[in-house]
Design a protein around this motif. Structure first.
Motif, PDB file in Angstrom:
ATOM      1  N   TYR A 223       1.137  -1.127   0.107  1.00 11.50           N
ATOM      2  CA  TYR A 223       0.088  -0.010   0.194  1.00 11.50           C
ATOM      3  C   TYR A 223       0.830   1.243  -0.037  1.00 11.50           C
ATOM      4  O   TYR A 223       0.711   2.374  -0.690  1.00 11.50           O
ATOM      5  CB  TYR A 223      -1.032   0.027   1.193  1.00 11.50           C
ATOM      6  CG  TYR A 223      -2.043  -0.844   1.109  1.00 11.50           C
ATOM      7  CD1 TYR A 223      -3.386  -0.267   0.370  1.00 11.50           C
ATOM      8  CD2 TYR A 223      -2.165  -2.083   1.799  1.00 11.50           C
ATOM      9  CE1 TYR A 223      -4.503  -1.132   0.398  1.00 11.50           C
ATOM     10  CE2 TYR A 223      -3.590  -2.962   1.483  1.00 11.50           C
ATOM     11  CZ  TYR A 223      -4.438  -2.355   0.724  1.00 11.50           C
ATOM     12  OH  TYR A 223      -5.525  -3.143   0.776  1.00 11.50           O
ATOM     13  N   GLY A 224       1.961   1.096   0.620  1.00 14.15           N
ATOM     14  CA  GLY A 224       2.750   2.438   0.840  1.00 14.15           C
ATOM     15  C   GLY A 224       3.479   2.602  -0.552  1.00 14.15           C
ATOM     16  O   GLY A 224       3.652   3.853  -0.885  1.00 14.15           O
ATOM     17  N   LYS A 225       3.716   1.511  -1.278  1.00 14.37           N
ATOM     18  CA  LYS A 225       4.427   1.847  -2.545  1.00 14.37           C
ATOM     19  C   LYS A 225       3.258   2.360  -3.559  1.00 14.37           C
ATOM     20  O   LYS A 225       3.581   3.233  -4.546  1.00 14.37           O
ATOM     21  CB  LYS A 225       5.088   0.581  -3.122  1.00 14.37           C
ATOM     22  CG  LYS A 225       6.389   0.008  -2.557  1.00 14.37           C
ATOM     23  CD  LYS A 225       6.731  -1.489  -2.942  1.00 14.37           C
ATOM     24  CE  LYS A 225       7.988  -1.851  -2.258  1.00 14.37           C
ATOM     25  NZ  LYS A 225       8.482  -3.154  -2.610  1.00 14.37           N
ATOM     26  N   VAL A 226       2.210   1.807  -3.625  1.00 18.52           N
ATOM     27  CA  VAL A 226       0.956   2.322  -4.327  1.00 18.52           C
ATOM     28  C   VAL A 226       0.772   3.845  -4.089  1.00 18.52           C
ATOM     29  O   VAL A 226       0.728   4.603  -4.943  1.00 18.52           O
ATOM     30  CB  VAL A 226      -0.368   1.591  -3.952  1.00 18.52           C
ATOM     31  CG1 VAL A 226      -1.548   2.395  -4.365  1.00 18.52           C
ATOM     32  CG2 VAL A 226      -0.338   0.256  -4.411  1.00 18.52           C
ATOM     33  N   GLY A 234       0.200  13.099  -8.795  1.00 17.29           N
ATOM     34  CA  GLY A 234      -0.610  14.259  -8.158  1.00 17.29           C
ATOM     35  C   GLY A 234      -1.592  13.736  -7.287  1.00 17.29           C
ATOM     36  O   GLY A 234      -2.287  14.788  -7.036  1.00 17.29           O
ATOM     37  N   VAL A 235      -1.686  12.625  -6.893  1.00 20.08           N
ATOM     38  CA  VAL A 235      -2.798  11.983  -6.007  1.00 20.08           C
ATOM     39  C   VAL A 235      -2.428  11.528  -4.527  1.00 20.08           C
ATOM     40  O   VAL A 235      -1.602  10.676  -4.617  1.00 20.08           O
ATOM     41  CB  VAL A 235      -3.538  10.862  -6.643  1.00 20.08           C
ATOM     42  CG1 VAL A 235      -4.706  10.547  -5.594  1.00 20.08           C
ATOM     43  CG2 VAL A 235      -4.132  11.206  -7.830  1.00 20.08           C
ATOM     44  N   PRO A 236      -2.589  12.502  -3.654  1.00 14.67           N
ATOM     45  CA  PRO A 236      -1.989  12.071  -2.376  1.00 14.67           C
ATOM     46  C   PRO A 236      -2.778  10.876  -1.720  1.00 14.67           C
ATOM     47  O   PRO A 236      -4.016  10.855  -2.175  1.00 14.67           O
ATOM     48  CB  PRO A 236      -1.977  13.531  -1.430  1.00 14.67           C
ATOM     49  CG  PRO A 236      -3.354  14.118  -2.161  1.00 14.67           C
ATOM     50  CD  PRO A 236      -3.088  13.925  -3.691  1.00 14.67           C
ATOM     51  N   SER A 237      -2.435  10.535  -0.571  1.00 15.80           N
ATOM     52  CA  SER A 237      -3.039   9.199  -0.040  1.00 15.80           C
ATOM     53  C   SER A 237      -3.486   9.650   1.404  1.00 15.80           C
ATOM     54  O   SER A 237      -2.414  10.023   2.172  1.00 15.80           O
ATOM     55  CB  SER A 237      -2.127   7.984  -0.156  1.00 15.80           C
ATOM     56  OG  SER A 237      -2.400   7.599  -1.694  1.00 15.80           O
ATOM     57  N   GLY A 258       6.439   9.511   3.174  1.00 13.81           N
ATOM     58  CA  GLY A 258       5.851  10.625   3.136  1.00 13.81           C
ATOM     59  C   GLY A 258       4.714  10.879   2.116  1.00 13.81           C
ATOM     60  O   GLY A 258       4.003  12.001   2.204  1.00 13.81           O
ATOM     61  N   ALA A 259       4.460   9.961   1.226  1.00  8.84           N
ATOM     62  CA  ALA A 259       3.221  10.099   0.238  1.00  8.84           C
ATOM     63  C   ALA A 259       2.092   9.844   0.869  1.00  8.84           C
ATOM     64  O   ALA A 259       0.743  10.265   0.066  1.00  8.84           O
ATOM     65  CB  ALA A 259       3.446   9.390  -0.846  1.00  8.84           C
TER      66      ALA A 259
END
Length: 371
Positions: A223-226, A234-237, A258-259
């Motif tokens: 999930y972190g890599k996604v 340009g899509v934060p999570s 950090g994403a």
């Protein structure tokens, strides 16, 4: 109402669906169909306290005129079966059970509809005092049907359609597609708006790494890599997590570099957060079904449970499931082997298709896309 009465005379209906989050959400279309068919009927709902915010915003009266804070049920009756079992013979438990008994009986329900199909829900439906009790002819726990005065042969493959077919038996006709309403808690809406503003987040994806048991959980690191790949587009999570899932959320955050940022929510806050999301990514769990109910596009990562029965319903979605996964509800604590064959690239491609910000590409053998 007697067994021979016309459905048009139904005036007071009790819904029995105690838990859990996804199952309650899967019940909402059937209850909305009943509301549409009987707009003046008093509809009550018997539900476990921990899920009551799916029907009634926190701090809102549990009975009275319907409002955006309690849009579907006129009366919300709550139980705490887990807590009661801990002190079954205690005086406080007895007092709570008596209060519930009096509360339910005071509504004088004509009809009870058991949409859980468990022994406890069937007994509670009977205990309500309703003279007519509807339930599936083949419920989840077979002896439950002994308590039903109207056994309905449920139709459809998806559990939502099965629930709708039981509601249609009460109504006496086939229903059209219904749009459901979830409570709007203005205080929760404002808290979420402020948190997102403070974080500078908009047009975001919700990543939900948790699930009811280990076999349904895709690894947190992935999930972190996604999140990193979506951030590049340009899509934060936002990482949604519940009690006991703090370590899992931190694993996603760490892998995201950090994403992605974790956000633990109440149910009302999760509803508010999900309303604002551009995409949801997760496995077969309550928050996924909430996203689908709110018409948020969903990338569903499935393993041992069958998406034909439990997949996202009523929204644009891509379901990823490896052919190696076999359907089972055994609560294996380890990730499903087939689920581990679903790659980060598979998930990102599905997400981009739904977001519309990637170049077109062919569908992989893992995918099933739904409208």
């Amino acid at each position: 109402m007697s067994a021979g009465d016309s459905p048009s005379k139904v005036e007071r209906i009790l819904i029995v669906r105690l838990s859990a989050m996804g199952d309650v959400i899967h019940t909402l279309p059937a209850v909305q169909a009943l509301r549409n068919a009987f707009p003046n009927a008093l509809i009550g709902w018997l539900i476990e306290e921990r899920w009551a915010e799916l029907l009634c915003a926190a701090g809102t009266a549990r009975r009275g005129p319907r409002s955006p804070q309690r849009p579907l049920a006129d009366w919300v009756h709550t139980v705490d079966l887990k807590g009661w079992r801990k002190s079954l013979f205690g005086i406080h438990t007895a007092e709570k059970i008596v209060r519930l008994w009096n509360d339910v009986h005071s509504a004088h329900y004509d009809v009870a509809v058991d949409l859980q199909g468990a022994m406890r829900s069937a007994v509670l439906a009977t205990w309500s005092g309703a003279r007519v009790i509807y339930g599936a002819a083949q419920p989840r726990e077979a002896p439950s049907s002994l308590w039903y005065t109207r056994q309905v042969v449920a139709r459809g493959e998806h559990v939502v359609d099965q629930n709708l077919s039981i509601a249609e038996s009460v109504i006496g006709s086939v229903t059209s597609e219904t749009s459901i309403q979830l409570p709007r808690d203005e205080a929760a809406e404002q808290r979420i708006a402020n948190r997102l503003k403070d974080a500078g987040v908009q047009n975001f994806a919700i990543l939900n790494p948790g699930a009811g048991w280990g076999a349904k959980r895709w690894p947190g690191e992935r999930y972190g890599k996604v999140a990193r790949r979506l951030s590049d587009r340009g899509v934060p999570s936002i990482v949604n997590f519940g009690p006991g899932e703090e370590t899992l959320a931190r694993e996603v955050e760490t892998a995201s570099k950090g994403a992605a940022h974790g956000l633990q929510c109440t149910i009302s806050e999760l509803i508010a957060l999900t309303r604002r999301a551009s995409l949801f990514v997760g496995g077969d769990t309550g928050p996924l079904h909430l996203a689908a109910a709110l018409r948020v596009p969903v990338v569903a990562i499935f393993g041992p449970t069958d998406p034909a029965r439990n997949g996202p319903y009523g929204t644009r979605s891509v379901v990823l499931r490896n052919p190696a996964s076999t359907t089972t509800h055994a609560r294996n604590p380890h990730p499903d082997d087939g689920m581990l064959e679903i790659s980060v690239d598979d998930v990102v491609k599905a997400a981009c298709r739904l977001l519309g910000n990637c170049a077109s590409h062919g569908k992989s053998s893992l995918e099933a896309e739904h409208g």
